[in-house]
Design a protein around this motif. Sequence first.
Motif, mmCIF file in Angstrom:
data_model
loop_
_atom_site.group_PDB
_atom_site.id
_atom_site.type_symbol
_atom_site.label_atom_id
_atom_site.label_comp_id
_atom_site.label_asym_id
_atom_site.label_seq_id
_atom_site.Cartn_x
_atom_site.Cartn_y
_atom_site.Cartn_z
ATOM 1 N N GLU A 39 0.059 9.861 -1.045
ATOM 2 C CA GLU A 39 0.883 10.096 0.141
ATOM 3 C C GLU A 39 0.895 11.600 0.354
ATOM 4 O O GLU A 39 1.430 12.344 -0.466
ATOM 5 C CB GLU A 39 2.315 9.575 -0.052
ATOM 6 N N PHE A 40 0.274 12.010 1.443
ATOM 7 C CA PHE A 40 0.091 13.433 1.711
ATOM 8 C C PHE A 40 1.136 13.875 2.740
ATOM 9 O O PHE A 40 1.058 13.498 3.905
ATOM 10 C CB PHE A 40 -1.340 13.659 2.209
ATOM 11 N N VAL A 43 -5.373 7.171 2.078
ATOM 12 C CA VAL A 43 -4.486 8.320 2.280
ATOM 13 C C VAL A 43 -3.416 7.955 3.304
ATOM 14 O O VAL A 43 -3.724 7.561 4.435
ATOM 15 C CB VAL A 43 -5.264 9.568 2.766
ATOM 16 N N LEU A 44 -2.170 8.074 2.866
ATOM 17 C CA LEU A 44 -1.029 7.907 3.773
ATOM 18 C C LEU A 44 -0.640 9.298 4.242
ATOM 19 O O LEU A 44 -0.473 10.193 3.415
ATOM 20 C CB LEU A 44 0.172 7.372 3.005
ATOM 21 N N ALA A 45 -0.471 9.473 5.544
ATOM 22 C CA ALA A 45 0.011 10.758 6.055
ATOM 23 C C ALA A 45 1.494 10.633 6.366
ATOM 24 O O ALA A 45 1.927 9.664 6.995
ATOM 25 C CB ALA A 45 -0.755 11.148 7.314
ATOM 26 N N SER A 46 2.259 11.622 5.896
ATOM 27 C CA SER A 46 3.709 11.596 6.092
ATOM 28 C C SER A 46 4.197 12.929 6.619
ATOM 29 O O SER A 46 3.558 13.954 6.396
ATOM 30 C CB SER A 46 4.424 11.376 4.762
ATOM 31 N N VAL A 47 5.339 12.903 7.282
ATOM 32 C CA VAL A 47 6.038 14.142 7.614
ATOM 33 C C VAL A 47 7.445 14.031 7.048
ATOM 34 O O VAL A 47 8.273 13.275 7.558
ATOM 35 C CB VAL A 47 6.039 14.401 9.142
ATOM 36 N N THR A 58 0.808 -1.230 0.000
ATOM 37 C CA THR A 58 0.000 0.000 0.000
ATOM 38 C C THR A 58 0.842 1.281 0.000
ATOM 39 O O THR A 58 0.368 2.337 0.450
ATOM 40 C CB THR A 58 -0.956 0.011 1.209
ATOM 41 N N HIS A 59 2.072 1.195 -0.489
ATOM 42 C CA HIS A 59 2.882 2.419 -0.584
ATOM 43 C C HIS A 59 3.804 2.289 -1.796
ATOM 44 O O HIS A 59 4.902 1.746 -1.706
ATOM 45 C CB HIS A 59 3.686 2.605 0.711
ATOM 46 N N ILE A 60 3.310 2.765 -2.940
ATOM 47 C CA ILE A 60 4.053 2.655 -4.202
ATOM 48 C C ILE A 60 3.921 3.970 -4.975
ATOM 49 O O ILE A 60 2.822 4.504 -5.125
ATOM 50 C CB ILE A 60 3.484 1.500 -5.074
#
Length: 272
Positions: free
Chosen positions: A85-86, A108-112, A6-8
């Motif tokens: 990826e936000f 929605v993936l949340a990233s910092v 789930t992260h591509i």
Amino acid sequence: MKIYDTHIHSKNSLDAKSTVDEICQSAILKGVCGITITDHIESYGVGSDAYEFGNSDVLIPQSFKEIAAAQAKYVNKLQIFKGIEFGQPCLSKQTANHVASYGETDFVLASVHADINGNEYYYIDFSKTDYSQVLEGYFAQVLTTAQNAEFDSLAHLTYPLRYIFRDTGVRVDALKSNGVAIARILHTLAIRGKALEVNTSELFRDYGTFLPDEEIVRLFYRLGGKYVTLGSDSHVFGTIGQGFEAAAACLQKAGFGSYVYYANHNPVSVAL
Ligand SMILES: [Zn+2]
Ligand SMILES: [Zn+2]
């Protein structure tokens, strides 16, 4: 185990190389069951270049178009989900509102990736920077994100550690230095029913561990965490599903019996 990555990233993230079609073909060859394309949308602090990862007004609709075409082309062969990826979703309310205008997503993936002034951790030279201060700011921003942002899974918690290691050779024990903040983040995810991502991208690189590491995954379970997603964070098609067997073993050791992927923002369980 069944693999749902789930992260591509496709070429519609400017730091990635493969088309959605190439990604799908590779996933099918590998026997992967499902993939979620998560191209970048980044919001930055005031005064920063919002187009670091390209103009998402052009790239995200293009990504969604290619995903829709692939869903039609590979129906019955591969489950393909539409994600983003936000980055820094709490830094700009305006960007967060704008993201909704791109249309429906599954995930929605949340990233910092950047501090509150828009400085990306990737570009910081940690050999010349007090990394303890940077980490404090990072975990504070992740906590705000966990508390307030709209998302399904929190991506690569402890992200700056790999750059600290790159520049200094130091492996920071984040639970030791920032344990209280990390526990608050994990507890918040558990209470809000959000997932924690176990990101496998560093496993075969110099840093050599999951982001976050096994100890943090165990703490998430102890604090009531229910959902974990697995993400290779692939920027080329060859790494899809990489490290998932090891990640499954890590989850089982922590107490989890399954991981999840998301369809229309609903978690779907995959047995380990
Ligand atoms: Zn990321
Ligand atoms: Zn990513």
